[in-house]
Scaffold this active site. Structure first.
Site, PDB file in Angstrom:
ATOM      1  N   ASP A 128       0.813  -1.215   0.000  1.00  0.00           N
ATOM      2  CA  ASP A 128       0.000   0.000   0.000  1.00  0.00           C
ATOM      3  C   ASP A 128       0.849   1.270   0.000  1.00  0.00           C
ATOM      4  OD1 ASP A 128      -1.995  -1.840   0.359  1.00  0.00           O
ATOM      5  OD2 ASP A 128      -2.874  -0.886   2.131  1.00  0.00           O
ATOM      6  N   HIS A 273       3.752  -2.303   3.050  1.00  0.00           N
ATOM      7  CA  HIS A 273       3.813  -0.957   2.467  1.00  0.00           C
ATOM      8  C   HIS A 273       5.125  -0.794   1.712  1.00  0.00           C
ATOM      9  CE1 HIS A 273       0.950  -0.721   5.819  1.00  0.00           C
ATOM     10  NE2 HIS A 273       0.334   0.224   5.105  1.00  0.00           N
TER      11      HIS A 273
END
Ligand code: NI
Length: 322
Positions: A128, A273
């Site tokens: 993400d 991430h």
């Protein structure tokens, strides 16, 4: 040689006498005895008769070859013919070596478990908040080296300047999802603003790489009925996760890896991430560890199959997510 010649001459005279006699008996016309050296060095005698202007050989005799010693002529060595220059042999065609442009894959390359095995276990890696110019690029190198597909939930506000990274994701076979335009908590927004967040990011992503995302990961895993309704209208499924190593909280790569390995289960969705410097190394350790445990990596789309727009898949962790 002289002796041989004398004998030859004597024999020839006898032969001549005999021929003259024969010739006289045969014809009354003028006869001429012709004596000549033969090729072998002996003496050859022939009796020719002239009859109506035509010469006819009526008999001949020669000394036997064997009685004459032959001096062999000096053999003239033929001048060597100018040898034609041999035609140039065709050069062996050398196969050109392709210039290696890709980074070499890690050696020895570990082998992933067979994806078509009846007991295959599938799992999805998701990243993400990117793309990040530096760390997403490094992460793509790792994924490319191991030929592992992943899913990137991209922020609309991160697209500008990182279009090449989005194109590379598509080229490498990764899935691109939507993480909204500015990472706002969607449940606190009006329907119009939720739509702006979702559709605005989708427009930017599609413009950059030609693919419009078909799934949304709501920031912080936060959603309500309004968000689901907008997602359904936009044709997007809501994708959450099932494994969260909280890689935003710790930079300890072994700790992140261990959390993922301990909590992995078939059909799992791993939340990470790609905006942190430890993301590439953590991803590599997770890939190697899960391969050892028999997992095969797939995109979210391949993991879930046909998803329904407006429906949420996976779950959000208790802790607030970035
Ligand atoms: Ni996020």
């Amino acid at each position: 040689m002289m002796k041989g010649f004398k004998w030859g001459k004597r024999i020839s005279l006898w032969l001549l006498m005999l021929l003259l006699l024969t010739g006289a008996m045969e014809t009354a016309s003028a006869s001429v005895a012709v004596m000549a050296s033969n090729q072998a060095g002996g003496v050859e005698v022939a009796l020719q008769t002239q009859q109506a202007g035509k010469t006819r050989v009526v008999g001949s005799a020669a000394t036997p070859k064997s009685s004459v010693k032959i001096t062999p002529r000096p053999t003239v060595k033929p001048a060597p013919k100018p040898t034609a220059k041999p035609a140039a042999r065709p050069r062996a065609t050398v196969k050109p070596t392709p210039v290696r442009t890709k980074a070499p894959t890690p050696t020895p390359k570990p082998t992933p478990p067979p994806a078509d095995a009846p007991d295959a276990k599938f799992i999805a890696l998701t990243f993400d908040d990117g793309p990040n110019e530096e760390f997403t690029a490094q992460l793509l190198d790792v994924l490319e080296g191991y030929e592992v597909p992943a899913t990137f939930f991209v922020l609309g506000c991160q697209v500008e300047g990182n279009e090449a990274l989005l194109l590379r994701m598509v080229e490498q076979g990764h899935q691109i999802g939507n993480h909204t335009l500015k990472h706002k908590q969607l449940s606190k927004l009006s329907k119009a603003d939720i739509r702006r967040q979702i559709a605005g990011a989708a427009d930017l992503i599609e413009a950059a790489c030609g693919q419009r995302p078909q799934c949304v990961r709501p920031p912080y895993g936060d959603f309500d009925k309004k968000v689901k309704a907008v997602a359904q209208e936009e044709g997007d499924a809501l994708i959450l996760w099932s494994i969260d190593p909280e890689d935003w909280r710790t930079r300890d790569t072994p700790l992140i890896t261990q959390h993922v390995l301990d909590n992995a289960q078939p059909g799992g969705i791993i939340l990470m991430h790609d905006i942190y410097p430890h993301a590439p190394e953590a991803a590599e350790q997770i890939i190697l560890g899960l391969w050892q445990r028999g997992y095969t990596f797939v995109t979210v789309q391949d993991l879930l199959g046909n998803v329904q727009a407006g429906k949420a898949y996976g779950r959000a962790s208790k802790a607030a997510q970035r």
